[in-house]
Write an enzyme that holds these catalytic residues in place. Sequence first.
Site, PDB file in Angstrom:
ATOM      1  N   LYS A   1      39.553  52.827  29.402  1.00 57.53           N
ATOM      2  CA  LYS A   1      40.346  52.558  28.204  1.00 57.53           C
ATOM      3  C   LYS A   1      41.337  53.683  27.902  1.00 57.53           C
ATOM      4  O   LYS A   1      42.320  53.470  27.210  1.00 57.53           O
ATOM      5  CB  LYS A   1      39.436  52.274  27.016  1.00 57.53           C
ATOM      6  CG  LYS A   1      38.670  50.959  27.209  1.00 57.53           C
ATOM      7  CD  LYS A   1      37.872  50.553  25.989  1.00 57.53           C
ATOM      8  CE  LYS A   1      37.233  49.187  26.170  1.00 57.53           C
ATOM      9  NZ  LYS A   1      36.049  49.216  27.066  1.00 57.53           N
TER      10      LYS A   1
HETATM   11  C1  LIG Z   1      35.563  48.023  27.645  1.00 58.31           C
HETATM   12  C2  LIG Z   1      34.819  48.132  28.927  1.00 58.31           C
HETATM   13  C3  LIG Z   1      34.686  47.031  29.802  1.00 58.31           C
HETATM   14  C4  LIG Z   1      35.203  45.651  29.456  1.00 58.31           C
HETATM   15  O1  LIG Z   1      36.612  45.617  29.473  1.00 58.31           O
HETATM   16  P1  LIG Z   1      37.395  44.378  28.828  1.00 58.31           P
HETATM   17  O2  LIG Z   1      38.821  44.753  28.950  1.00 58.31           O
HETATM   18  O3  LIG Z   1      36.928  44.268  27.421  1.00 58.31           O
HETATM   19  O4  LIG Z   1      37.055  43.173  29.625  1.00 58.31           O
HETATM   20  C5  LIG Z   1      34.060  47.230  31.012  1.00 58.31           C
HETATM   21  N1  LIG Z   1      33.537  48.434  31.359  1.00 58.31           N
HETATM   22  C6  LIG Z   1      33.622  49.506  30.532  1.00 58.31           C
HETATM   23  C7  LIG Z   1      33.013  50.785  30.943  1.00 58.31           C
HETATM   24  C8  LIG Z   1      34.269  49.398  29.290  1.00 58.31           C
HETATM   25  O5  LIG Z   1      34.362  50.471  28.485  1.00 58.31           O
END
Ligand SMILES: *Cc1c(COP(=O)(O)O)cnc(C)c1O
Length: 466
Positions: A115
Site C-alpha cells: 500500500k
Molecule cells: C490490503 C492488502 C491486500 C489486499 O489488497 P486489495 O487491494 O484490497 O485487494 C493484500 N495483502 C496485503 C498484505 C494487504 O495489506
Amino acid sequence: MSAIRYVSTRGSAERASFRDVVLSGTAPDGGLWMPADIPRLPKARIADLAELPYPDLAALILSAFVGDAIPDERLFEICQEAYAGFDDPEVAPLVPLAGRHWLLELFHGPTLAFKDFALQVVGRIMAELIDAEEGGQPLVLVGATSGDTGSAAIAAIADRANIGLVMLHPEGRVSEVQRRQMTTVDAPNIVNLAVKGSFDDCQRIVKQLFASGVGDLRLGAVNSINWLRIAGQVPYYFAAAAKLNAVDRPLAFAVPTGNFGNAFAGHVARAMGLPVERLIVASNANAILPRTIATGLYERGEALATSAPAMDIQVASNFERLLFDADPAATPGQMELLSQEGRFHLTAPQRRVLDAMFAGASAHEGAIADAMRWARDRAGQVIDPHTAAGLHAALASDLPHDVPIVTLATAHPAKFPDAVAEALGERPAAPERLRAIFGREERYATVEADPKAVASHLEDIARTLA
Ligand SMILES: *Cc1c(COP(=O)(O)O)cnc(C)c1O
C-alpha cells in the site's frame, strides 16, 4: 497535455476533474470515480519503459491519469521523493522462485506492505493540489483500517502541511505490529482512534460521516475508493513485465486480493496496453471473488478470520469498477440489489470479461502454510501469508507452461511473524524499521463506536490546521 475527465460508476454524477477526484473520495451519487476512457500507451512507449528507473516509470504511467493537473516535471519530482524512502534500489525487485514462477517484492516501503506504493504518491499529490489553491481550505482525511491501510496512510500524510488524518481501527482487533506502526508516529496532524467495536463499525462510521458531512470541514478519503490509490499501483505491473522482457509477450499475475484494488490496477495495466494473459485473483478462505468468477453470482457472506487478515473481506468495493468497465448501464442496479438483497448476478458482458481475462483461486489455512513451505524449500524465500495465498493460486494455475506467472508479494513476512513461525517453525527476521517501533511511545485515543465522537476529533484536528 490535456485534461482527463472522470465519470462515476453509478452514472448520475457530473464528470469531474483529476483534482476533484483525488480530493473528494466517492462521487456525489455514491459511485466510484473512473477515467472516462482508460488511456492506451503505444507499444513502442511500453517497450521503452524497460530502460527506466522505477520512479520515472511510475511518473510516466501516472501522467496519463493526472493530465494537466500537475506539470510532468513536477510529477517526476514527486515520484522521485515518493520512492526515495524504499529500502531496495530497485523499489520493486523481481525475484525468481522456480520454473516459471516469480515474486514481485512490493514490501520495501516505509510500512513494509504494497500500500506504500500508492499512498506515498497520494499524500504528496494531495499536498501539491492543495498548495496550488489560493486561500484553499485544509483537507481532513478520515479512514478506517483493519491493518495495513492505516499505517501506510499515516506514513504518507505525517507532517504534510494543510492536511490532517484521523484513522480509526477496531480496538484490540489489529495486531501489535500493525497498531504500533500507526500509533508510534509522532506528528501533530495525525490522530489515531481505537474504536470500541469491529472493523465494520469503523467503516460504517466513516461512511456516515461522509454522507452527513462534519460542519463545513473539507473531508477526503485515503482508502482504495480513491482513484489515485488504484492508479498508483498500475506502474509495478509494467515494471515487472519490463524486467521479464515480457512487454510484447503475455505473462500472468497472481494477486492476493481483498478489496480488489490491486487486482483492478492489473486490469487497468492491461487496458493501457500491457499484454497480460491472465489476472489470477487469489483469496484466502473468504472466497467471494473466486466464487463470483466461477458462478457469475456475487453474494456477500460472513467474513472469516484467517492468517491473512488484510484479505478478510466480504464486500470487495473495487469490483464495482470492473463491473462498470464491462457493462456500465447494469452497474447502478446491481449495486442497489447488493445493498438490498446482499447479492446480484453478473450480466453476459461482465461474464465475458471475467472469463476471458481472470481466474480465481482460494487458499484455506492449510494451503497458505503449504505455499509458505514451498517457497522456502524450493526457492529459499520466506513469504508472508497474503503472498502465500497468491502463490497457492499461481501454483494451481492451468495456464500453458510457457506463460510466466508473477506472484505479487504484498507484505514483508516480518509483519505476520506468528503465521510464518507456525508454518515454517522459525520467526522471520525483522528489518530495522520494524524493530524500531517497539521502543517508541504510542499515542491514540479510545472512542465509542459513534460518529459524533469521531466528528469531534475531526473538528479538533481541523482547528490545528487552520
Ligand atoms: C490490503 C492488502 C491486500 C489486499 O489488497 P486489495 O487491494 O484490497 O485487494 C493484500 N495483502 C496485503 C498484505 C494487504 O495489506
